[in-house]
Design an enzyme around this catalytic site. Structure first.
Site, PDB file in Angstrom:
ATOM      1  N   GLU A  85     -38.063  28.751  14.452  1.00 23.43           N
ATOM      2  CA  GLU A  85     -38.963  29.646  13.680  1.00 23.43           C
ATOM      3  C   GLU A  85     -39.984  30.300  14.608  1.00 23.43           C
ATOM      4  O   GLU A  85     -40.752  29.619  15.293  1.00 23.43           O
ATOM      5  CB  GLU A  85     -39.659  28.855  12.569  1.00 23.43           C
ATOM      6  CG  GLU A  85     -40.372  29.769  11.592  1.00 23.43           C
ATOM      7  CD  GLU A  85     -40.959  29.024  10.395  1.00 23.43           C
ATOM      8  OE1 GLU A  85     -40.363  28.036   9.941  1.00 23.43           O
ATOM      9  OE2 GLU A  85     -42.027  29.447   9.933  1.00 23.43           O
ATOM     10  N   LYS A 280     -44.444  21.536   4.271  1.00 22.52           N
ATOM     11  CA  LYS A 280     -43.375  22.145   5.075  1.00 22.52           C
ATOM     12  C   LYS A 280     -43.976  22.698   6.362  1.00 22.52           C
ATOM     13  O   LYS A 280     -43.397  22.575   7.446  1.00 22.52           O
ATOM     14  CB  LYS A 280     -42.678  23.246   4.267  1.00 22.52           C
ATOM     15  CG  LYS A 280     -41.441  23.826   4.928  1.00 22.52           C
ATOM     16  CD  LYS A 280     -41.726  24.957   5.888  1.00 22.52           C
ATOM     17  CE  LYS A 280     -40.450  25.529   6.461  1.00 22.52           C
ATOM     18  NZ  LYS A 280     -40.689  26.518   7.512  1.00 22.52           N
ATOM     19  N   ASP A 296     -35.123  10.998  15.327  1.00 16.44           N
ATOM     20  CA  ASP A 296     -34.327  11.333  14.151  1.00 16.44           C
ATOM     21  C   ASP A 296     -35.210  12.070  13.138  1.00 16.44           C
ATOM     22  O   ASP A 296     -35.960  11.454  12.376  1.00 16.44           O
ATOM     23  CB  ASP A 296     -33.783  10.012  13.575  1.00 16.44           C
ATOM     24  CG  ASP A 296     -32.902  10.204  12.367  1.00 16.44           C
ATOM     25  OD1 ASP A 296     -32.943  11.288  11.763  1.00 16.44           O
ATOM     26  OD2 ASP A 296     -32.188   9.255  12.013  1.00 16.44           O
ATOM     27  N   HIS A 393     -46.748  36.231  11.340  1.00 13.55           N
ATOM     28  CA  HIS A 393     -45.332  35.939  11.166  1.00 13.55           C
ATOM     29  C   HIS A 393     -44.462  37.125  11.557  1.00 13.55           C
ATOM     30  O   HIS A 393     -43.504  37.004  12.299  1.00 13.55           O
ATOM     31  CB  HIS A 393     -45.082  35.644   9.677  1.00 13.55           C
ATOM     32  CG  HIS A 393     -44.510  34.308   9.441  1.00 13.55           C
ATOM     33  ND1 HIS A 393     -45.275  33.239   9.090  1.00 13.55           N
ATOM     34  CD2 HIS A 393     -43.257  33.840   9.518  1.00 13.55           C
ATOM     35  CE1 HIS A 393     -44.529  32.183   8.937  1.00 13.55           C
ATOM     36  NE2 HIS A 393     -43.286  32.523   9.203  1.00 13.55           N
TER      37      HIS A 393
END
Ligand code: MEV
Length: 443
Positions: A85, A280, A296, A393
């Site tokens: 991202e 998130k 992991d 962004h």
């Protein structure tokens, strides 16, 4: 059934690729060339990656970026981040720099206990099962002696085993609920091996227990597996400063900023729709470091989100307070991480990341990862409550769109300049590229 195949795993790598090409691709030569383009020229290195999983056909790249200037307790770190991202590493670096000038991050490990369970079915009275458990518990531990020897020598091992009665939730369902200290190892293999031994001992000893009659001695083991929910393996990270010290180029009015920031965090504490997105953003930072350090990330994700819902409603993992003119922002999360074993000793870039992080212990890594999550969340909530998220962004996204259109370097320079003062949308970028190309100035 079209496209099924048996014995696929037995084929050689080239045979697997040829099967795929023949089955799914029209332009086989291009697809073959693409797959091979991503092979490493160093055969040994490629073999290492091939053998991480089954049916490897090629490598799937993710960028490995770094976010420098993280002051955590008294150490400066450059944090490795593997993520696709566009804005994440930039936001982490910016937050690191912001807090570097304001005392840095403070982090502490609150607990390090891991959990594993043997789930079983028992048909009989609980009193008798409890008596049996009491009787067999020392043997459960002693039968794992060869598994736990090394871990115990280093100061870890099995902490406790409890019998849990779950028969009110599910008929005849009980557990051995075990806790472990696995030090610098994430501990999955260690825990699962111990649990499988507990299960064997437990089942065999039940057959010999004199007070069990009939069906009682016939304990049915359903499964033995660690839990990725580790609410007793917690780390806390924090930043704080006087409200007026928040003043910066982006924050001209620190009082207003602090209030709005706190409101945004409070909203994530009470509103699950917002909390999921808020968290998130935290995981953008956390997963990237977890991945770069060969841990992991699915285990971490599962455990962190379960923790976010521990009080019955999904809620924010970060919190904010303003008291006596001090702005404080913190995170508490469960993280079961390892800095030895698993991929950490196999993947060359993981070794590289670990060296860059000054060879952290698992506890150090818990602190670093929690800080990355907090920093990421600070960056996101700061943008959201000031300029809005799209500005930053889309500027980062601009590069992706330019690459998608194979923009030449000269075109990139012009368009990046152009979009410093114009709004980036997919269509506005396409329009600008088309205009430049039609005017014939470049390429
Ligand atoms: C995007 O990947 C993450 C954010 O949506 C997080 C947030 O909203 O806090 C920006």
């Amino acid at each position: 059934m079209p496209h099924t195949i048996s014995g696929f795993s037995k084929l050689s790598k080239s045979e697997k690729i040829e099967w795929l090409l023949n089955t799914y691709f029209t332009d086989k030569d291009s697809a073959r060339a693409l797959v091979k383009q991503y092979w490493n020229t160093d055969d040994k290195l490629q073999k290492l990656h091939d053998e991480f999983i089954e049916n490897t056909i090629t490598n799937y790249y993710l960028p490995l970026g770094v976010a420098p200037n993280f002051l955590i307790n008294k150490t400066i770190y450059t944090i490795p981040m593997a993520i696709e991202e566009s804005s994440v590493v930039a936001a982490a670096s910016k937050a690191a720099k912001f807090w570097l000038d304001r005392g840095g991050f403070k982090a502490e490990v609150l607990s390090t206990e891991k959990i594993g369970q043997v789930h079983f079915i028992y048909k009989g009275g609980f009193d008798k099962l409890e008596a049996f458990f009491k009787n067999v518990k020392p043997k459960l531990i002693s039968d794992t002696a060869s598994i736990t020897k090394n871990m115990e020598r280093r100061g870890g091992g099995i902490l406790d085993i409890q019998l849990r009665n779950k028969s009110e939730d599910l008929p005849n369902y009980y557990q051995l609920h075990a806790t472990f200290e696995t030090l610098d190892a994430m501990g999955a293999n260690f825990i699962n091996t111990c649990l499988e031994q507990f299960a064997t001992t437990f089942k065999n000893e039940a057959l010999l227990f004199k007070d069990f009659t009939g069906d009682e001695s016939n304990i049915s083991i359903v499964m033995s597996i660690l839990s990725n929910y580790v609410p007793q393996c917690l780390v806390r990270a924090e930043v704080s400063c006087k409200i007026e010290d928040l003043k910066s180029k982006d924050i001209p009015n620190p009082e207003e900023f602090a209030e709005k920031f706190k409101q945004a965090v409070s909203i994530a504490e009470v509103e699950p729709y917002r909390a999921v997105t808020h968290n998130k953003g935290i995981m953008n930072g956390i997963d990237a470091v977890v991945l770069a350090t060969g841990n992991d990330f699915r285990a971490v994700e599962a455990g962190v989100h379960a923790y976010a819902a521990k009080d019955g409603t999904y809620s924010s993992l970060t919190h904010c307070s303003i008291t006596d003119g001090i702005f404080k922002f913190w995170i508490v999360i469960p993280l079961a991480l390892g800095t030895v074993g698993g991929l950490t000793s196999l993947h060359p870039l993981v070794k590289f990341s670990m060296e860059m992080l000054q060879k952290p212990t698992a506890k150090d890594l818990m602190k670093i990862v929690s800080v990355a999550g907090l920093a990421q969340n600070f960056g996101a909530v700061k943008s959201l409550t000031t300029t809005g998220i799209q500005e930053g962004h889309m500027k980062m996204h601009l590069m992706n769109i330019l690459n998608q259109f194979e923009a030449a370097d000269t075109e990139k320079v012009t368009l990046i300049e152009h979009f410093k003062t114009n709004i980036v949308t997919h269509s506005s970028v396409v329009e600008a590229i088309t205009k430049i190309r039609e005017s014939g100035n470049f390429k």
